[in-house]
Write an enzyme that holds these catalytic residues in place. Sequence first.
Site, PDB file in Angstrom:
ATOM      1  N   HIS A  48       0.899  -1.077   0.111  1.00  0.00           N
ATOM      2  CA  HIS A  48       0.068  -0.049  -0.146  1.00  0.00           C
ATOM      3  C   HIS A  48       0.776   1.268  -0.065  1.00  0.00           C
ATOM      4  O   HIS A  48       0.330   2.444   0.002  1.00  0.00           O
ATOM      5  CB  HIS A  48      -0.991  -0.048   1.139  1.00  0.00           C
ATOM      6  CG  HIS A  48      -1.838  -1.331   1.131  1.00  0.00           C
ATOM      7  ND1 HIS A  48      -1.584  -2.316   1.969  1.00  0.00           N
ATOM      8  CD2 HIS A  48      -2.954  -1.471   0.717  1.00  0.00           C
ATOM      9  CE1 HIS A  48      -2.590  -3.313   1.855  1.00  0.00           C
ATOM     10  NE2 HIS A  48      -3.311  -2.783   1.055  1.00  0.00           N
ATOM     11  N   HIS A  94      -5.868   0.168  -2.767  1.00  0.00           N
ATOM     12  CA  HIS A  94      -6.910   0.160  -4.078  1.00  0.00           C
ATOM     13  C   HIS A  94      -6.904   1.379  -4.560  1.00  0.00           C
ATOM     14  O   HIS A  94      -6.610   2.444  -4.312  1.00  0.00           O
ATOM     15  CB  HIS A  94      -8.349  -0.136  -3.454  1.00  0.00           C
ATOM     16  CG  HIS A  94      -8.777   0.851  -2.504  1.00  0.00           C
ATOM     17  ND1 HIS A  94      -8.190   0.964  -0.984  1.00  0.00           N
ATOM     18  CD2 HIS A  94      -9.592   1.892  -2.390  1.00  0.00           C
ATOM     19  CE1 HIS A  94      -8.894   2.170  -0.446  1.00  0.00           C
ATOM     20  NE2 HIS A  94      -9.837   2.912  -1.401  1.00  0.00           N
ATOM     21  N   SER A 124     -14.434  -8.667  -6.869  1.00  0.00           N
ATOM     22  CA  SER A 124     -15.868  -8.757  -7.071  1.00  0.00           C
ATOM     23  C   SER A 124     -15.981  -8.500  -8.511  1.00  0.00           C
ATOM     24  O   SER A 124     -17.404  -8.946  -9.128  1.00  0.00           O
ATOM     25  CB  SER A 124     -16.588  -7.681  -6.305  1.00  0.00           C
ATOM     26  OG  SER A 124     -16.044  -6.469  -6.568  1.00  0.00           O
TER      27      SER A 124
END
Length: 198
Positions: free
Chosen positions: A98, A118, A173
């Site tokens: 990250h 993300h 997802s």
Amino acid sequence: MLHAISTGKQSFEQWLEVTKQIHQEADFVHIREKTWSARQLERAVQELLAAAVPPSKIIVNKGPELVRSWNLAGVHFPESNTLVFSNEAPFIKGSSVHSKTMAVQKENEGADYLFFGHIFDTPSKPGLPGRGLKQLQEITDAVSIPVLAIGGIMPERVPLCLDYGAAGAAVMSGIYDAPEPAKAVQSFRSALLKGGMT
């Protein structure tokens, strides 16, 4: 590269059915199921192999023993885990990161690839803004190993990620929760091809 990652939200049977549908279009499929027991994880591997999913495509999160036992592709760890394998370990070693500091550290620990994210806002990280493409570029510039973009990745965003140095996309997802997972994974594969990635 396209890594398809299980979400931890589906039943074993649902996960298995989706993985059977999508594995041919993905470079790797990740078994990322934090609540499954060691026995369930081993059963998962056995079921995938029985369904003709190549072991060279299967990556298990935090499961080096399973990877060795079944000669699987590799193992993926969260940022908090230190990679303790020699460069000669007979499997791929991946890590999530990250920050640029951690990306450099994980490369020095022997990681073969990184997930960075993300990148975009995503429902799986409510209230946390995406780190963005500029930070992705900083990461890809800082290391020599492949960096895959993760988080809020949709097919139309894949070329952008490639433009900022990503070696591909890691998708959870967007594939596993899609109404038609087979079509979804094909869309990601097409986006990679359009962006010049095989």
